[in-house]
Scaffold this motif. Structure first.
Motif, mmCIF file in Angstrom:
data_model
loop_
_atom_site.group_PDB
_atom_site.id
_atom_site.type_symbol
_atom_site.label_atom_id
_atom_site.label_comp_id
_atom_site.label_asym_id
_atom_site.label_seq_id
_atom_site.Cartn_x
_atom_site.Cartn_y
_atom_site.Cartn_z
ATOM 1 N N LEU A 182 -29.076 -133.036 -10.300
ATOM 2 C CA LEU A 182 -29.467 -133.467 -11.678
ATOM 3 C C LEU A 182 -28.446 -132.576 -12.419
ATOM 4 C CD1 LEU A 182 -32.820 -133.724 -13.583
ATOM 5 C CD2 LEU A 182 -31.109 -131.970 -14.582
ATOM 6 N N ILE A 183 -27.977 -133.422 -13.553
ATOM 7 C CA ILE A 183 -27.160 -132.716 -14.570
ATOM 8 C C ILE A 183 -27.921 -133.109 -15.933
ATOM 9 C CG2 ILE A 183 -25.166 -133.071 -16.370
ATOM 10 C CD1 ILE A 183 -23.272 -132.805 -13.839
ATOM 11 N N GLY A 184 -28.212 -132.098 -16.590
ATOM 12 C CA GLY A 184 -29.313 -132.256 -17.842
ATOM 13 C C GLY A 184 -28.069 -132.253 -19.080
ATOM 14 N N GLU A 185 -28.893 -132.499 -20.210
ATOM 15 C CA GLU A 185 -28.016 -132.754 -21.538
ATOM 16 C C GLU A 185 -27.643 -131.142 -22.115
ATOM 17 O OE1 GLU A 185 -26.766 -135.109 -22.756
ATOM 18 O OE2 GLU A 185 -27.874 -136.938 -21.638
ATOM 19 N N LYS A 186 -28.316 -130.307 -21.471
ATOM 20 C CA LYS A 186 -27.883 -128.864 -21.718
ATOM 21 C C LYS A 186 -27.020 -128.266 -20.431
ATOM 22 C CE LYS A 186 -29.409 -124.441 -23.369
ATOM 23 N NZ LYS A 186 -30.679 -123.555 -23.927
ATOM 24 N N ASN A 187 -26.182 -127.676 -20.699
ATOM 25 C CA ASN A 187 -25.234 -127.030 -19.915
ATOM 26 C C ASN A 187 -24.315 -128.276 -19.084
ATOM 27 O OD1 ASN A 187 -26.055 -124.235 -20.381
ATOM 28 N ND2 ASN A 187 -27.606 -124.365 -19.075
ATOM 29 N N LEU A 188 -24.033 -128.933 -19.618
ATOM 30 C CA LEU A 188 -23.170 -130.046 -19.219
ATOM 31 C C LEU A 188 -22.083 -129.380 -18.516
ATOM 32 C CD1 LEU A 188 -23.443 -132.845 -21.833
ATOM 33 C CD2 LEU A 188 -23.858 -133.143 -19.296
ATOM 34 N N GLY A 189 -21.965 -129.649 -17.163
ATOM 35 C CA GLY A 189 -20.997 -129.132 -16.339
ATOM 36 C C GLY A 189 -21.644 -128.355 -15.027
#
Length: 281
Positions: A182-189
């Motif tokens: 999962l990639i979240g909307e925070k800490n994109l990267g």
């Protein structure tokens, strides 16, 4: 798509034994217990709300939090990193005063024994953007892999936190599953592996642990693992999205929650991480 059911059937997490075993054997009792376990779904927790959706035609661009807290450690020469910011104590991804968090330690051996993880890792390596992942950071972090339950613990409150944690853990033994990426909307990267706890009487014991240490109940318990050193083009972002769709519902592994730790760190990647408390239950 690799499903949880397919993974459970094909993994080595539970030894099923030869067919000659009868219903009364220890192996069969273990199998029945495993089939009866219930776990929270991703949608019951905060993961679906947090998930980045990869809009068609858009690149994957680092957000400010990643550029401040992670990118200086992942790619210290990147032109878009934020070396420091007023109102924070970050300096090139590090901070002078240690921060403390409650975590579930994760063995890299369990991770690397998972066929699903190995297949995902190979898919990311083979992707056109594969070289944009900093894999050297992975090697540096192997000894401190963990699922974060709660951050922001006060050092002075650690003894009281330990008593409260022990009180929660004495209520029941429970397992958890580490799920697909999962990639979240925070800490994109940053690519996370979310964790879902076992349901025992509809109690989320990870949430109980958060409450025990007086932290917000977030419904988000995850292990950060992969880190991008470069942003993705629109085509690369869609390729990553396709890989995520294939693996996101899979179980990486299932384990007993039999150890909890309080970890101190001077960076958000826990490159400087060290356990100040590690308890078995």
């Amino acid at each position: 798509m690799i499903t949880s059911e397919q993974h459970s059937a094909g993994s080595c997490l539970l030894y099923r034994g030869p067919k000659r075993h009868t219903a009364g054997t220890t192996v069969d009792r273990t199998r029945r217990a495993a089939m009866q376990r219930r776990f929270y779904s991703m949608s019951e927790l905060a993961y679906e709300k947090a998930r980045h959706r990869f809009p068609p035609g858009e690149p994957l661009l680092f957000d400010e939090s990643y550029r401040l807290a992670h990118l200086p450690l992942v790619a210290p020469d990147h032109p878009d990193l934020i070396p420091s910011k007023a109102g924070t104590d970050y300096c090139m991804g590090r901070y002078p005063a240690a921060r403390y968090g409650l975590v579930v330690p994760v063995s890299w051996r369990d991770l690397f024994a998972s066929p699903v993880f190995l297949a995902l890792d190979q898919a990311l390596k083979d992707a056109t953007f594969g070289a944009k992942l900093n894999r050297h950071i992975n090697d540096q972090r192997l000894q401190n892999l963990h699922v974060t339950i709660a951050g922001g613990l006060a050092e002075a409150g650690i003894p009281a936190s330990l008593r409260s944690i022990t009180s929660v853990m004495e209520k029941a033994q429970f397992r958890y599953r580490l799920m697909g990426p999962l990639i979240g909307e925070k800490n994109l990267g940053r690519i996370y592996f979310p964790a879902v706890p076992q349901k025992i009487g509809d109690i989320d014991f990870f949430a109980e642990l958060q409450a025990a240490v007086h932290r917000p109940q977030t419904g988000f318990y995850a292990m950060g693992y992969y880190h991008f050193a470069e942003e993705l083009t629109p085509a690369e972002a869609q390729e990553l999205s396709a890989i995520f769709r294939e693996f996101q519902d899979a179980v990486i592994f299932e384990a007993e929650t039999d150890r909890l730790g309080i970890i101190a760190t001077n960076d958000d990647l826990t490159l400087s991480g060290r356990y100040v408390e590690l308890r078995s239950f």
